[in-house]
Each structure stands twice: as C-alpha cells, then as structure tokens.
Design an enzyme around this catalytic site. Sequence first.
Site, PDB file in Angstrom:
ATOM      1  N   ASN A   9       0.869  -1.186   0.000  1.00  0.00           N
ATOM      2  CA  ASN A   9       0.000   0.000   0.000  1.00  0.00           C
ATOM      3  C   ASN A   9       0.904   1.233   0.000  1.00  0.00           C
ATOM      4  O   ASN A   9       1.527   1.533   1.014  1.00  0.00           O
ATOM      5  CB  ASN A   9      -0.883  -0.041   1.255  1.00  0.00           C
ATOM      6  CG  ASN A   9      -1.653   1.248   1.462  1.00  0.00           C
ATOM      7  OD1 ASN A   9      -1.757   2.086   0.568  1.00  0.00           O
ATOM      8  ND2 ASN A   9      -2.205   1.408   2.660  1.00  0.00           N
ATOM      9  N   LYS A  11       0.072   4.332  -0.212  1.00  0.00           N
ATOM     10  CA  LYS A  11      -0.540   5.535   0.397  1.00  0.00           C
ATOM     11  C   LYS A  11      -0.283   6.737  -0.530  1.00  0.00           C
ATOM     12  O   LYS A  11      -0.235   6.564  -1.737  1.00  0.00           O
ATOM     13  CB  LYS A  11       0.003   5.737   1.808  1.00  0.00           C
ATOM     14  CG  LYS A  11      -0.077   4.440   2.623  1.00  0.00           C
ATOM     15  CD  LYS A  11       0.203   4.615   4.071  1.00  0.00           C
ATOM     16  CE  LYS A  11       0.067   3.254   4.762  1.00  0.00           C
ATOM     17  NZ  LYS A  11       0.187   3.328   6.187  1.00  0.00           N
ATOM     18  N   HIS A  95      -9.313   1.209   5.034  1.00  0.00           N
ATOM     19  CA  HIS A  95      -7.993   1.323   5.677  1.00  0.00           C
ATOM     20  C   HIS A  95      -8.127   2.270   6.875  1.00  0.00           C
ATOM     21  O   HIS A  95      -8.907   3.221   6.839  1.00  0.00           O
ATOM     22  CB  HIS A  95      -6.972   1.859   4.671  1.00  0.00           C
ATOM     23  CG  HIS A  95      -5.589   1.861   5.221  1.00  0.00           C
ATOM     24  ND1 HIS A  95      -5.118   2.864   6.029  1.00  0.00           N
ATOM     25  CD2 HIS A  95      -4.589   0.945   5.124  1.00  0.00           C
ATOM     26  CE1 HIS A  95      -3.885   2.581   6.399  1.00  0.00           C
ATOM     27  NE2 HIS A  95      -3.532   1.418   5.862  1.00  0.00           N
ATOM     28  N   GLU A  97      -6.471   4.673   7.903  1.00  0.00           N
ATOM     29  CA  GLU A  97      -6.311   6.116   7.603  1.00  0.00           C
ATOM     30  C   GLU A  97      -7.582   6.678   6.969  1.00  0.00           C
ATOM     31  O   GLU A  97      -7.935   7.844   7.189  1.00  0.00           O
ATOM     32  CB  GLU A  97      -5.073   6.319   6.711  1.00  0.00           C
ATOM     33  CG  GLU A  97      -3.795   6.151   7.518  1.00  0.00           C
ATOM     34  CD  GLU A  97      -2.636   5.530   6.763  1.00  0.00           C
ATOM     35  OE1 GLU A  97      -2.617   5.587   5.519  1.00  0.00           O
ATOM     36  OE2 GLU A  97      -1.739   4.975   7.428  1.00  0.00           O
ATOM     37  N   GLU A 165      -5.072  -5.037  10.531  1.00  0.00           N
ATOM     38  CA  GLU A 165      -4.020  -4.047  10.736  1.00  0.00           C
ATOM     39  C   GLU A 165      -4.270  -3.321  12.054  1.00  0.00           C
ATOM     40  O   GLU A 165      -5.095  -2.403  12.111  1.00  0.00           O
ATOM     41  CB  GLU A 165      -4.023  -3.031   9.602  1.00  0.00           C
ATOM     42  CG  GLU A 165      -3.745  -3.643   8.252  1.00  0.00           C
ATOM     43  CD  GLU A 165      -3.192  -2.614   7.279  1.00  0.00           C
ATOM     44  OE1 GLU A 165      -2.070  -2.791   6.827  1.00  0.00           O
ATOM     45  OE2 GLU A 165      -3.873  -1.610   7.017  1.00  0.00           O
ATOM     46  N   GLY A 171       2.789   2.158  10.538  1.00  0.00           N
ATOM     47  CA  GLY A 171       3.727   3.256  10.343  1.00  0.00           C
ATOM     48  C   GLY A 171       4.463   3.661  11.606  1.00  0.00           C
ATOM     49  O   GLY A 171       5.111   4.712  11.643  1.00  0.00           O
ATOM     50  N   SER A 207       3.773  -2.302  10.096  1.00  0.00           N
ATOM     51  CA  SER A 207       5.237  -2.322  10.264  1.00  0.00           C
ATOM     52  C   SER A 207       5.890  -3.640   9.834  1.00  0.00           C
ATOM     53  O   SER A 207       6.901  -4.050  10.394  1.00  0.00           O
ATOM     54  CB  SER A 207       5.619  -1.947  11.699  1.00  0.00           C
ATOM     55  OG  SER A 207       5.183  -0.623  11.987  1.00  0.00           O
TER      56      SER A 207
HETATM   57  P1  PGA Z   1       3.121   0.181   7.471  1.00  0.00           P
HETATM   58  O1  PGA Z   1       1.649   0.421   6.876  1.00  0.00           O
HETATM   59  O2  PGA Z   1       3.632  -1.108   6.869  1.00  0.00           O
HETATM   60  O3  PGA Z   1       3.925   1.377   7.009  1.00  0.00           O
HETATM   61  O4  PGA Z   1       2.995   0.100   8.936  1.00  0.00           O
HETATM   62  C1  PGA Z   1       0.748  -0.643   6.707  1.00  0.00           C
HETATM   63  C2  PGA Z   1      -0.559  -0.146   6.136  1.00  0.00           C
HETATM   64  O5  PGA Z   1      -1.015   0.945   6.513  1.00  0.00           O
HETATM   65  O6  PGA Z   1      -1.194  -0.815   5.297  1.00  0.00           O
END
Ligand code: PGA
Length: 243
Positions: A9, A11, A95, A97, A165, A171, A207
């Site tokens: 992803n 983003k 997601h 976010e 997640e 992140g 992560s």
């Molecule tokens: P990350 O993000 O691997 O940077 O933690 C995962 C995601 O938001 O799908």
Amino acid sequence: MKKFIVAGNWKMNKTSQEADAFLKSLLEKLKPKAARELLLFPSFLSLPTFQSALAKSFVQYGGQNCYFANMGAFTGEVSPTMLKAVGATHCLVGHSERRTLFGETNLDTAKKIQALQETGLTPVLCVGETESERTNNTTLAVIEKQLIEGLSQSDFSKPLILAYEPVWAIGTGKVATAENIREVHAFIHQFCEQKYKIQLPILYGGSVNAKNCRELEAVEYVNGFLIGGASLDPESLLTIYGG
Ligand code: PGA
C-alpha cells in the site's frame, strides 16, 4: 494450495514518474513464485503507468479507495468501473487512515465492497483496533463489529480478502507480537467460518518489513501481508516477496 499474498500500500507516495522507475527496477529482478501473489496499491494517478508497465507481468494492482456509485455527481471520487478500466483487479476498503482521517464508516465499507464485487473487483477490507481499544480489552469486539457491518452487503461467492491491521502498529515501527497476530487472525478465521461458512484470506499489516517478514509469515492464519513503508523500496519488497 492457497497463495500467500504480498500486497504493498503506497498511500500518498510516489508520482507516476517515480512509480515507473520503481516498476522498472522491480521487474528487472522479480521472478514469479508459484505459491505467492504480488499486488500493489499505488496512487490513482499512477494506475495508467501500472497498466502499461505491467501489461505482461503477473503483478496485480488496485486502488487504495473508491466510491460506491459507478458514475455521477460525486466530485473528487473514483468509481470501481474507472478502476477496472485501468486494469485494476483489487481495491482497499476501510484502511484505518480512511476511517480516522476521512471519516469512513463501517456502512461505507459495506457499500464499497458491494460496488466493487458487482464490478468484478476484489475488495480488501481492512480491520483493526486502536491502541486504547487494545488497552481496554475491546480488540475482538471492535473487529467483530467492523466485520459484521463491513461485510453486511458482501457476496461470499465472489473473491474477498481481509486485512488485520492494528492501528497502533501502522507506520509506527511497533509490530504486533506473533501471539497478538495469531489470536486476532484465528478469531477472524473462526468468525468467518461460523457466520458465513467461508474461509477468507487474512493479510497482516502494520510495520511489516524485510527483517521481520519471515517470522510473521509463519504465524498461523496469516495468509499474506499488507505493507506500507517497506513496499516503497523495490529491494525490500523483493525480499518480502521472496526473491
Ligand atoms: P506500514 O503500513 O507497513 O507502514 O505500517 C501498513 C498499512 O497501513 O497498510
């Protein structure tokens, strides 16, 4: 045998020129593996770049979001039909976010899944608890509600993927422990079997990187990864994919 799904992803990262450079360097070294799928979610604006660069590749790609109507007066939105027209096969839904920054509700995720499935795209429904929900021991209840409401319009005869997640692991560099992940994946697996009589692939995200991926891959009921930061570099994505 079900394939292990490695999904990236991106983003709001990479221009279409940067996406093109990434794909060139990825494709130079990437070799298909029978038991693995590779799937990327770039910005909408890079989807046409993906369509031309991946025309002869096994790598699949999709949108990070969509609207639930297929056309009309919805300024700023992108429809499942538009995604399909640029060769997208999948789309992320819900997601964290989207939920926290843009107010996406479980009802929205349900409508998006329905629209995507009707258009022939595979939705990837993301679920997960916040740090305070985990501290308050409501993790499984939160996820159950996200599943019940989010999957309320789903057609289980069509492809559908889930992604667990934990919001606190996205992140942040804080990876959930193998036991945290196993517990939630087992819960989701059993919930889907009991309620919908179906086994859906369940990705883990939060992560994941080139160093921890092998350990996480071994966790029971982990059928793939949804990778943010570590999917932005072709070398680390290649390592996670396994070649
Ligand atoms: P990350 O993000 O691997 O940077 O933690 C995962 C995601 O938001 O799908």
